[in-house]
Design a protein around this motif. Structure first.
Motif, PDB file in Angstrom:
ATOM      1  N   PRO A  99       0.831  -1.210   0.000  1.00  0.00           N
ATOM      2  CA  PRO A  99       0.000   0.000   0.000  1.00  0.00           C
ATOM      3  C   PRO A  99       0.864   1.257   0.000  1.00  0.00           C
ATOM      4  O   PRO A  99       2.064   1.194   0.273  1.00  0.00           O
ATOM      5  CB  PRO A  99      -0.773  -0.120   1.322  1.00  0.00           C
ATOM      6  N   PRO A 100       0.248   2.392  -0.276  1.00  0.00           N
ATOM      7  CA  PRO A 100       0.995   3.656  -0.224  1.00  0.00           C
ATOM      8  C   PRO A 100       1.326   3.997   1.224  1.00  0.00           C
ATOM      9  O   PRO A 100       0.716   3.462   2.154  1.00  0.00           O
ATOM     10  CB  PRO A 100       0.013   4.670  -0.814  1.00  0.00           C
ATOM     11  N   PRO A 101       2.267   4.923   1.421  1.00  0.00           N
ATOM     12  CA  PRO A 101       2.561   5.349   2.800  1.00  0.00           C
ATOM     13  C   PRO A 101       1.355   6.054   3.400  1.00  0.00           C
ATOM     14  O   PRO A 101       0.479   6.543   2.691  1.00  0.00           O
ATOM     15  CB  PRO A 101       3.741   6.313   2.622  1.00  0.00           C
ATOM     16  N   LEU A 102       1.313   6.106   4.718  1.00  0.00           N
ATOM     17  CA  LEU A 102       0.184   6.747   5.397  1.00  0.00           C
ATOM     18  C   LEU A 102       0.166   8.258   5.213  1.00  0.00           C
ATOM     19  O   LEU A 102      -0.876   8.892   5.373  1.00  0.00           O
ATOM     20  CB  LEU A 102       0.204   6.398   6.883  1.00  0.00           C
ATOM     21  N   LYS A 103       1.319   8.827   4.872  1.00  0.00           N
ATOM     22  CA  LYS A 103       1.392  10.270   4.609  1.00  0.00           C
ATOM     23  C   LYS A 103       1.877  10.490   3.196  1.00  0.00           C
ATOM     24  O   LYS A 103       2.744   9.761   2.713  1.00  0.00           O
ATOM     25  CB  LYS A 103       2.338  10.951   5.589  1.00  0.00           C
ATOM     26  N   ASP A 104       1.315  11.484   2.534  1.00  0.00           N
ATOM     27  CA  ASP A 104       1.758  11.826   1.181  1.00  0.00           C
ATOM     28  C   ASP A 104       3.224  12.216   1.164  1.00  0.00           C
ATOM     29  O   ASP A 104       3.750  12.771   2.140  1.00  0.00           O
ATOM     30  CB  ASP A 104       0.930  12.990   0.622  1.00  0.00           C
ATOM     31  N   LEU A 105       3.884  11.932   0.072  1.00  0.00           N
ATOM     32  CA  LEU A 105       5.301  12.231  -0.073  1.00  0.00           C
ATOM     33  C   LEU A 105       5.550  13.680  -0.492  1.00  0.00           C
ATOM     34  O   LEU A 105       6.686  14.143  -0.441  1.00  0.00           O
ATOM     35  CB  LEU A 105       5.936  11.272  -1.074  1.00  0.00           C
ATOM     36  N   ILE A 106       4.505  14.351  -0.941  1.00  0.00           N
ATOM     37  CA  ILE A 106       4.670  15.743  -1.393  1.00  0.00           C
ATOM     38  C   ILE A 106       4.029  16.712  -0.416  1.00  0.00           C
ATOM     39  O   ILE A 106       3.237  16.392   0.387  1.00  0.00           O
ATOM     40  CB  ILE A 106       4.099  15.976  -2.800  1.00  0.00           C
TER      41      ILE A 106
END
Length: 106
Positions: A99-106
């Motif tokens: 899954p994607p990380p729990l916080k956006d990377l941007i």
């Protein structure tokens, strides 16, 4: 880089027909109940669809029909043990990525 309009539209259209129960490749297959009772089957369908999709350098989807066929064949086989997927899936087609990380990377 954002998804191309072609890719966005292809994914959106597949999601619509899957979630409405009206996908033309699944006529006669009652799969809507799986959304509530066996979501992992639906998850696998989307994984196959996304894994099989191919785009060119401009992001234009090249094989939407084939990707849908591979994905919906999984659901047919899941719902009907007499249906055999041909050719058999390769490992990369059915891979479930993290899954994607729990916080956006941007």
């Amino acid at each position: 880089m954002k998804l191309s309009n072609s890719l966005s539209g292809t994914i959106r259209t597949f999601a619509y027909f899957m979630s409405s129960g009206s996908h033309y490749m699944l006529k006669g297959i009652n799969y809507l109940e799986l959304y509530g009772t066996d979501p992992s089957a639906i998850e696998q369908v989307y994984a196959i669809f996304i894994n099989v999709l191919e785009v060119d350098n401009e992001g234009t989807v090249l094989n939407a029909h084939y990707a849908q066929r591979r994905a919906t064949d999984y659901l047919k086989a899941y719902c009907d043990p007499n249906f055999k997927v041909q050719p058999a899936y390769e490992d990369w087609e059915v891979e479930l990525y993290g899954p994607p990380p729990l916080k956006d990377l941007i």
